[in-house]
Design a protein around this motif. Structure first.
Motif: not given
Lengths: 525, 525
Positions: A32, A54-57, B453, B475
């Motif tokens: 992240n 990928p992570t959102l937090f 993002y 990501c």
């Protein structure tokens, strides 16, 4: 990806970071990143075989790295953004610390020369990392990246294993260095068990007095439980897995073990009359919380504690020695027979969910248990199911379930993962569902939708509070409005369905097990 | 609620905690308690007028307390569970620290006599709190609750204001104490401006050389901006609000001020040729991040920095003195005329969202801006809208928008709150939507759904990276699957709709402004 700063025989620090990770088998990174980590992110594309999930937090990243490590016994990396990004990951680092799993927790920081101006995102990254890390270091420059990364991996893998936090200022990432050869790490072996404690424990086991054996770490895997089961069968000792055991191999063919109970009165009762507690891979039994007029240490005052193998010592060696010492060579392993129940019918409760799950659970499944107030029923019900692994919340920091399942699924793509998830805890890190969808992780999430923090309402009663006022009610009830978990899942690209009775639950679970990829069942109990 | 431990003239520590809070006007608590905070939670029901707002994640609680403080200039309390609960709230405490807002951040801990046994949830709570707090204290016993709570409030309100973290072991909550009289706090006034710096700044303003004035704190409210606007009109100085200004009063009737630009090259350009930077309520202009071959301090080398009123000093007094000194008594306030544009038509972009918002924004609205890469367009577009307040991300820790809006709505129930929310940042604390639904908070959330993002992709280009490899792409892109924000909102009980062009956006926004209560618009840009 083409870097802006790559010339000659020197390479950027970020590239030697990733080379060192991959050379030591750390090829998976739950990420992240932010601006200060972009060189590190780009470096993952310079190294074949390096994979960023990928992570959102950030709590999803750290929880997933924990799940990955529990299933592989190898560290994953994380990639987090400065102090606030680390902060968001700390709660699940706390759980990882209690799980004694290896992890290389990489946190970017401002360039060393930028720290002094107190830019908006500046904070004390080391100060934040220390409470939840076994090892913390800030890389001073690009030339130190190779050695510091190797040291981080070595520290993470040093028994009892732990979280290494490697703080990487962005100039250490983007500056070039000639120190570009990855260092291969040889982590030390676990310590030998305590010989005096072993002898005393063997005496205790042969004494005829009541002995309770508390297990965690390698002792709750198949081999450890087989040894412990034979010892118990031969001596009459009572076995428990730690309440928050890191990983329990169970179901058909394994030795079934109860978990030490969470409610303090049940914990005290479990130890009543015990003259000895033998600790193998576990700390001593203590209250999960302190309560007025109740003890912290749960064993009776006249009970002796035998720490034969604390976390970090060789639990299997301890069990082998004890099995030999108590003379149970001829005792067969009291293996659990395959005994799945029929799927439940009628009302949907934590018990009926457990029964149906036990009936339908596929061979080799990984069950991730953050069921909280619904957890004991499901754990008990699944004892006779097909062989499976059980991962639970180790440190009490809620919001581990769905991230842990993500990491377990990445680690074991050929095994079905089932998350047994309380609704209140699930809300802490629900962003994990999106990563499950992105990665097509083979995870079935069962939400126990009881529309309350059930454990808090239970604890209110336990503490002697009788009538809830409006503030206590507002803070322990999850309704008004009810959460719609099927909508939440759909919002993150995960299909799902709601079950309101055992029959609809069974249909959804059967369908979910028949396919690959993430699916969510909201079980209204 | 009836406590288990309440007898005679003594009262439990938890009750004197709440009495002291309420006696000092701290009547609102954003709460996410666990077992160790249940006595404190129950005590809120012993005190009329004390209100707990439930949150499903601690970052929502701390961000909401920030929003409440920004709109009332008074602290709210939080109620968080042990080290991991505090950890989950730290990222928004970081923002609150940078916002210089008062907050009484209450964190439960194990009973003092339970800490030594290293129960699963034990951690170094003070160590975690220090990096993000202005003041930290662990209450040693119930007898100290009254004084320590008063001291926490006093510290929070001491200019420049900050986060007080009060760590409350559960025995301090449940033990009875005779020290049951609330202490009323008299916080100190802000420091006087620096007289030498004022004189030098006045000379600079009169010199004819290029002067940039950077404003934050009270200087970006109506009165401060009116003074600054007259000074600028009389002297030709250029005004900027800090990039992450705590609260800007703007729109019709106020003095419009640009925010200092986030992109480093634009920041350097904004200061080109400046011989003086005058700081009123703000620190000096520095790069948000460090970049290779770019400076940390953005002012030219020959530019003088005049710190006339650092955060904590009296910014209004400084502005009044400067206005007098430069002789602008006769200069009228260059007030912004009411000039809302027509709502946009055609394609939906950050610009057209900004235009329509400016057209439709109701009088007295509070705009919460975590638009990140979409933020500048909306801020600029709303300059001529009806009078409104602008709250933004102060410390760069993403995940503040929806919590901040919750707190602002609780603080100002008669004003419409609009959250301008980037999708990536929004995912960090989306649980705030449920609290908005529970509290019927009057908040319209506009999600900028650009499915990436965006800021990171921009920064990759800024850093010289040309082609993204799979890890960098994975990501920084939010698709595969796309987030469905309307479903996420519905999952938490908030109605919403998706807009794909300006006309559908206008319809949804008009409908949302015509009703009370939370609503979400997913603006696909």
């Amino acid at each position: 990806m083409t870097g802006a700063k790559n010339s000659g025989a020197k390479i950027p620090g970020a590239e030697i970071l990733v080379r060192t990770l991959v050379a030591n088998g750390v090829d998976t990174c739950f990420a992240n990143p932010g601006t200060s980590e972009l060189h590190a992110l780009a470096a993952f594309d310079s190294m074949p075989g390096a994979r960023c999930v990928p992570t959102l937090f950030e709590g999803v990243a750290t929880g997933a790295a924990d799940g990955y490590a529990r299933m592989t016994d190898r560290p994953a990396a994380t990639l987090l953004h400065l102090g606030p990004g680390l902060a968001n990951g700390l709660a699940n680092l706390h759980n990882a610390r209690r799980a004694c799993v290896p992890m290389v927790n990489i946190v970017g920081d401002h360039a060393t020369w930028h720290r002094g101006v107190d830019a908006p995102l500046t904070s004390d990254v080391e100060g934040l990392a220390k409470p939840m890390s076994a090892w913390v270091r800030t890389v001073p420059d690009a030339a130190s990246v190779a050695a510091d990364t190797a040291e981080a991996i070595r520290a993470a893998l040093t028994p009892p294993c732990g979280v290494s936090t490697l703080i990487l200022p962005s100039d250490s990432s983007w500056d070039d260095t000639a120190a570009a050869e990855p260092i291969i790490v040889e982590p030390p072996a676990p310590a030998a068990p305590d010989a005096d404690a072993l002898r005393a424990a063997a005496d205790a086991l042969r004494s005829g007095e009541r002995v309770v054996v508390l297990l965690n770490g390698r002792a709750t895997r198949t081999e450890g439980l087989a040894l412990a089961g034979r010892i118990a069968a031969a001596t009459g000792a009572k076995l428990y897995a730690h309440t928050g055991a890191t990983r329990i191999e169970r179901g058909a063919g394994r030795v079934t073990v109860e978990r030490f109970p969470y409610p303090i009165d049940l914990g005290i009762a479990a130890l009543a009359g015990a003259k000895h507690v033998v600790l193998i891979g576990s700390g001593e039994p203590v209250g999960f919380f302190g309560y007025p007029d109740k003890p912290s240490r749960l064993a009776p005052e006249d009970c002796r504690i035998h720490t034969v193998a604390p976390p970090g010592a060789d639990a299997l060696a301890a069990l082998r020695w004890l099995a030999e010492a108590v003379g149970c060579a001829g005792t067969p392993v009291p293996a659990q027979p395959l005994a799945p129940p029929e799927p439940a019918t009628g009302a949907l409760t934590a018990d009926s969910v457990g029964q149906s799950l036990a009936a339908l659970l596929p061979e080799g499944a990984i069950v991730v248990d953050e069921g909280i107030s619904s957890s004991p029923m499901v754990y008990t019900a699944c004892a006779g199911a097909r062989a499976h692994d059980w991962l639970t919340i180790t440190g009490g920091a809620i919001g581990i379930g769905m991230p842990l399942a993500l990491g377990a699924a990445i680690a074991c793509p050929d095994r079905k993962v089932v998350t047994v998830q309380a609704d209140g805890s699930g809300m802490y890190t629900l962003q994990a569902l999106w990563s499950q969808a992105r990665e097509r992780a083979d995870v079935v999430t069962i939400i126990f939708a009881n529309r309350r923090y059930g454990i808090l309402q239970w604890e209110l009663g336990n503490l002697g509070f009788r009538d809830m006022g409006p503030n206590a009610r507002n803070c322990t009830e999850l309704g008004r409005p009810d959460l719609d978990w099927v909508a939440l899942a759909r919002g993150m690209g995960v299909e799902g369905g709601q079950a309101t009775d055992a029959e609809s639950f069974n249909r959804l679970l059967t369908a979910a097990f028949a396919r690959k990829g993430p699916f969510l069942i909201e079980a209204v109990i």
